[in-house]
Design a protein around this motif. Structure first.
Motif, mmCIF file in Angstrom:
data_model
loop_
_atom_site.group_PDB
_atom_site.id
_atom_site.type_symbol
_atom_site.label_atom_id
_atom_site.label_comp_id
_atom_site.label_asym_id
_atom_site.label_seq_id
_atom_site.Cartn_x
_atom_site.Cartn_y
_atom_site.Cartn_z
ATOM 1 N N ALA A 29 0.801 -1.388 0.007
ATOM 2 C CA ALA A 29 0.111 -0.122 0.224
ATOM 3 C C ALA A 29 0.970 1.426 -0.070
ATOM 4 C CB ALA A 29 -0.919 0.090 1.368
ATOM 5 N N GLY A 30 2.251 1.093 0.095
ATOM 6 C CA GLY A 30 3.063 2.154 -0.051
ATOM 7 C C GLY A 30 3.174 2.967 1.285
ATOM 8 N N ILE A 31 2.724 2.311 2.374
ATOM 9 C CA ILE A 31 2.734 3.094 3.405
ATOM 10 C C ILE A 31 4.012 2.748 4.518
ATOM 11 C CG2 ILE A 31 1.637 3.372 6.081
ATOM 12 C CD1 ILE A 31 -0.881 2.338 4.330
ATOM 13 N N GLY A 32 4.593 1.498 4.295
ATOM 14 C CA GLY A 32 6.001 1.206 4.845
ATOM 15 C C GLY A 32 5.935 1.219 6.439
ATOM 16 N N ALA A 33 4.785 1.196 7.188
ATOM 17 C CA ALA A 33 5.085 1.543 8.615
ATOM 18 C C ALA A 33 5.470 0.219 9.331
ATOM 19 C CB ALA A 33 3.567 1.839 8.986
ATOM 20 N N LEU A 34 5.464 -1.066 8.786
ATOM 21 C CA LEU A 34 5.761 -2.163 9.359
ATOM 22 C C LEU A 34 7.233 -2.663 8.892
ATOM 23 C CD1 LEU A 34 2.535 -4.001 9.588
ATOM 24 C CD2 LEU A 34 3.310 -2.648 11.347
ATOM 25 N N THR A 35 8.226 -2.917 9.822
ATOM 26 C CA THR A 35 9.600 -3.425 9.303
ATOM 27 C C THR A 35 9.899 -4.748 10.372
ATOM 28 O OG1 THR A 35 10.317 -1.371 9.307
ATOM 29 C CG2 THR A 35 11.735 -2.947 9.032
ATOM 30 N N PHE A 36 9.993 -5.868 9.343
ATOM 31 C CA PHE A 36 10.224 -7.302 9.928
ATOM 32 C C PHE A 36 11.503 -7.726 9.818
ATOM 33 C CE2 PHE A 36 10.013 -11.842 10.010
ATOM 34 C CZ PHE A 36 9.182 -11.926 11.350
ATOM 35 N N GLY A 37 12.322 -8.296 10.834
ATOM 36 C CA GLY A 37 13.397 -8.916 10.528
ATOM 37 C C GLY A 37 14.111 -9.329 11.785
ATOM 38 N N ASP A 38 15.420 -9.933 11.661
ATOM 39 C CA ASP A 38 16.125 -10.507 12.589
ATOM 40 C C ASP A 38 16.767 -9.448 13.336
ATOM 41 O OD1 ASP A 38 17.811 -11.950 14.299
ATOM 42 O OD2 ASP A 38 18.988 -12.767 12.643
ATOM 43 N N ILE A 39 16.404 -9.258 14.689
ATOM 44 C CA ILE A 39 16.943 -8.331 15.503
ATOM 45 C C ILE A 39 18.334 -8.483 16.139
ATOM 46 C CG2 ILE A 39 15.997 -8.885 17.479
ATOM 47 C CD1 ILE A 39 14.985 -5.875 17.813
ATOM 48 N N SER A 40 18.615 -9.706 16.042
ATOM 49 C CA SER A 40 19.847 -10.161 16.471
ATOM 50 C C SER A 40 21.155 -9.861 15.606
ATOM 51 C CB SER A 40 19.790 -11.527 17.018
ATOM 52 O OG SER A 40 19.632 -12.399 15.728
ATOM 53 N N ASP A 41 20.702 -9.545 14.441
ATOM 54 C CA ASP A 41 21.619 -9.142 13.463
ATOM 55 C C ASP A 41 21.721 -7.728 13.637
ATOM 56 O OD1 ASP A 41 23.083 -8.668 11.150
ATOM 57 O OD2 ASP A 41 21.511 -9.646 9.770
ATOM 58 N N PRO A 42 23.202 -7.230 13.809
ATOM 59 C CA PRO A 42 23.351 -6.009 13.962
ATOM 60 C C PRO A 42 23.328 -5.129 12.759
ATOM 61 C CG PRO A 42 25.370 -7.174 14.839
ATOM 62 C CD PRO A 42 24.143 -8.229 14.333
ATOM 63 N N GLY A 43 23.234 -5.936 11.345
ATOM 64 C CA GLY A 43 22.891 -5.211 10.194
ATOM 65 C C GLY A 43 21.622 -5.185 9.739
ATOM 66 N N SER A 44 20.744 -5.579 10.456
ATOM 67 C CA SER A 44 19.275 -5.652 10.132
ATOM 68 C C SER A 44 18.633 -4.421 10.141
ATOM 69 C CB SER A 44 18.744 -6.837 10.601
ATOM 70 O OG SER A 44 18.436 -6.439 12.168
ATOM 71 N N SER A 45 17.725 -4.282 9.179
ATOM 72 C CA SER A 45 16.970 -2.979 9.199
ATOM 73 C C SER A 45 16.219 -2.699 10.736
ATOM 74 C CB SER A 45 15.955 -2.930 8.129
ATOM 75 O OG SER A 45 15.129 -4.077 7.986
ATOM 76 N N VAL A 46 15.501 -3.889 11.092
ATOM 77 C CA VAL A 46 14.895 -3.621 12.345
ATOM 78 C C VAL A 46 15.681 -3.285 13.346
ATOM 79 C CG1 VAL A 46 12.712 -5.134 12.283
ATOM 80 C CG2 VAL A 46 15.015 -6.060 12.793
ATOM 81 N N ARG A 47 17.008 -3.676 13.496
ATOM 82 C CA ARG A 47 17.974 -3.365 14.670
ATOM 83 C C ARG A 47 18.501 -1.797 14.302
ATOM 84 N NH1 ARG A 47 21.439 -6.840 17.357
ATOM 85 N NH2 ARG A 47 23.098 -5.692 18.373
ATOM 86 N N LYS A 48 18.615 -1.429 13.060
ATOM 87 C CA LYS A 48 18.951 -0.219 12.915
ATOM 88 C C LYS A 48 18.004 0.928 13.360
ATOM 89 C CE LYS A 48 22.382 -0.732 9.333
ATOM 90 N NZ LYS A 48 21.952 -1.504 7.945
ATOM 91 N N LEU A 49 16.411 0.594 13.034
ATOM 92 C CA LEU A 49 15.499 1.271 13.312
ATOM 93 C C LEU A 49 15.441 1.427 14.928
ATOM 94 C CD1 LEU A 49 12.695 0.355 10.991
ATOM 95 C CD2 LEU A 49 13.881 2.423 11.183
ATOM 96 N N VAL A 50 15.665 0.398 15.629
ATOM 97 C CA VAL A 50 15.631 0.378 17.003
ATOM 98 C C VAL A 50 16.578 1.186 17.756
ATOM 99 C CG1 VAL A 50 15.646 -1.195 18.911
ATOM 100 C CG2 VAL A 50 13.955 -1.968 17.218
ATOM 101 N N GLN A 51 17.634 1.052 16.960
ATOM 102 C CA GLN A 51 18.764 2.125 17.545
ATOM 103 C C GLN A 51 18.677 3.352 17.014
ATOM 104 O OE1 GLN A 51 21.969 -0.413 16.600
ATOM 105 N NE2 GLN A 51 22.023 -1.484 18.260
ATOM 106 N N SER A 52 17.697 3.724 16.263
ATOM 107 C CA SER A 52 17.803 5.203 15.629
ATOM 108 C C SER A 52 17.838 6.368 16.771
ATOM 109 C CB SER A 52 16.653 5.363 14.584
ATOM 110 O OG SER A 52 15.287 4.860 15.035
ATOM 111 N N ALA A 53 18.691 7.284 16.496
ATOM 112 C CA ALA A 53 19.154 8.230 17.435
ATOM 113 C C ALA A 53 17.903 9.358 17.514
ATOM 114 C CB ALA A 53 20.373 8.895 17.149
ATOM 115 N N ASP A 54 17.232 9.547 16.485
ATOM 116 C CA ASP A 54 16.206 10.710 16.292
ATOM 117 C C ASP A 54 14.803 10.343 16.612
ATOM 118 O OD1 ASP A 54 16.210 8.904 14.322
ATOM 119 O OD2 ASP A 54 15.702 10.740 12.713
ATOM 120 N N ARG A 55 14.517 9.058 17.083
ATOM 121 C CA ARG A 55 13.273 8.569 17.518
ATOM 122 C C ARG A 55 13.275 7.930 18.758
ATOM 123 N NH1 ARG A 55 10.245 7.597 12.509
ATOM 124 N NH2 ARG A 55 8.598 7.596 13.977
#
Lengths: 256, 159
Positions: A211-237
């Protein structure tokens, strides 16, 4: 064949378990974070900004409920839901004070099973019908469920539903490739193991992306390079988890 | 004490009578497990199309002779429960070797990829019911005969 395996488990379960086990569910939370190593740890990140912008959107839960044959029952007391939308103030009670952003407070966002690292539902289940897989996904084995509903009491997020009535009396669910449930068992979001195994993301994530919304990201959070991990570590949110004070360590993260 | 003969004759005839079904079966080669032609026809049809063996293999010789697949008849209930636990609890969805294509995925049979699954595996080959029929043709042919009614169909819906 008067006694089925389920009937036997039902009787055995009730005998073995005393009501105290629900109370003890929250005891014994250890402080170490699970995950790491070779095994994946699946997690979901919800971008509230994007999700709340689409207040009337129902794509994610419709995709999920159609694919998993979750019925749409008329009587609200019988409602079954795996993933649904709730106002922000219900998801995070107390996060918005009287003088906070009152508009945002009412806007709905998506909620589902949190696939906790320390899941109380698993601890209270007398038949181990619900359990935590090595990759952290908390799944229901409907074959073992005796319908005692301790897990519903144990879950602090209301993520579980009970089949009070036969969900598909006409035997015509939308997805013939996926089993239904029957009266007397509990069900909930499963993080779609049938898709993870094929390297695909869950239905809700797929629908949201489509739908072009892109509100949900799914992935392997134990992997430091994964997008979920990066989002969770984002500094501005600001990153929130639901009711973290209970020690359940939810793996669904909300970016505010 | 002159009744020894009578007692022995009585005992022997009792034993012969009670065990006679076994002897009769062995003598006539009757196969209890195929209560009617439905199963027989289905198996014959499947051996030609798509030709893949069932989830548990029987010996090639027996297969060529058109004999029943005893492995399956005896063990399919246990096999299904094993599959159920493997898929739901261990996340192991690998299908038997002879159902795999070159990439290790299930082969496509009648437009559907075989899976380690009740409705997405067994019932892809073993047809369910004909339009308008209410019974699962293959499975129920036996189950009705032995008067069991597996509760699996409460959830595992079949078109």
């Amino acid at each position: 064949m008067d006694t089925t395996r389920r009937d036997f488990l039902k009787a055995a379960g009730f005998t073995v378990v005393s009501a105290g086990s629900v109370v003890s569910a929250f005891a014994g939370a250890s402080s170490s974070e699970v995950s790491g190593g070779d095994v994946a740890r699946w997690a979901m990140v919800v971008d509230l900004k994007r999700c709340q912008r689409e207040a009337g959107c129902d794509k994610c839960w419709r995709a999920c409920h159609t694919a998993h044959n979750v019925p749409d029952l008329d009587d609200p007391r019988h409602e079954i839901k795996w993933i649904w939308k709730a106002p922000f103030e219900h998801i995070f009670p107390g996060q918005v004070g009287e003088y906070g952003d009152l508009r945002r407070k009412e806007l709905p966002a998506v909620v589902m099973c949190n696939h906790c690292d320390n899941p109380p539902c698993v601890k209270v289940c007398p038949t181990r019908a619900t359990f935590r897989r090595d990759d952290g996904v908390v799944v229901m084995d409907p074959h073992r469920c005796i319908g005692c509903r301790y897990c519903i009491v144990g879950c602090p997020y209301g993520s579980r539903s009970f089949n009070f009535v036969d969900p598909w009396p006409d035997r015509k669910p939308p997805n013939m490739d996926y089993p239904t449930r029957m009266r007397g068992v509990v069900e909930k979001c499963t993080f779609c193991p049938e898709r993870i195994v094929k390297g695909e993301v869950p239905y809700c994530v797929e629908a949201c992306d489509k739908a072009g919304i892109g509100a949900l990201t799914f992935g392997d959070i134990s992997d430091p390079g994964s997008s979920v991990r990066k989002l969770v570590q984002s500094a501005d949110r600001v990153v929130l988890r639901r009711k973290p004070e209970l020690g359940t360590r939810p793996q669904v993260y909300y970016l505010v | 004490m002159n009744d020894k003969i009578k007692i022995v004759i009585g005992l022997v005839s009792f034993l012969v009578l009670t065990s006679s079904p076994f002897w009769l079966n062995i003598a006539t080669g009757t196969d209890w497990a195929r209560p009617n032609e439905v199963v027989e026809q289905e198996v014959a049809r499947l051996r030609a199309d798509p030709g893949l063996p069932c989830a548990l293999k029987q010996s090639d010789k027996e297969r060529a002779q058109g004999r029943p697949n005893r492995e399956m008849i005896d063990k399919h209930m246990a096999l299904l429960l094993e599959w159920r636990d493997q898929v739901v609890r261990d996340g192991d969805r690998e299908v038997p070797e002879w159902w795999q294509d070159a990439k290790g995925q299930g082969r496509v049979v009648r437009g559907r990829r075989l899976e380690k699954s009740l409705s997405g595996g067994c019932l892809v080959c073993h047809t369910k019911k004909k339009p308008g029929e209410t019974e699962y043709k293959f499975c129920d042919a036996c189950h009705t005969y032995v008067q069991i009614d597996p509760y699996c169909w409460d959830c595992h819906v079949v078109p």
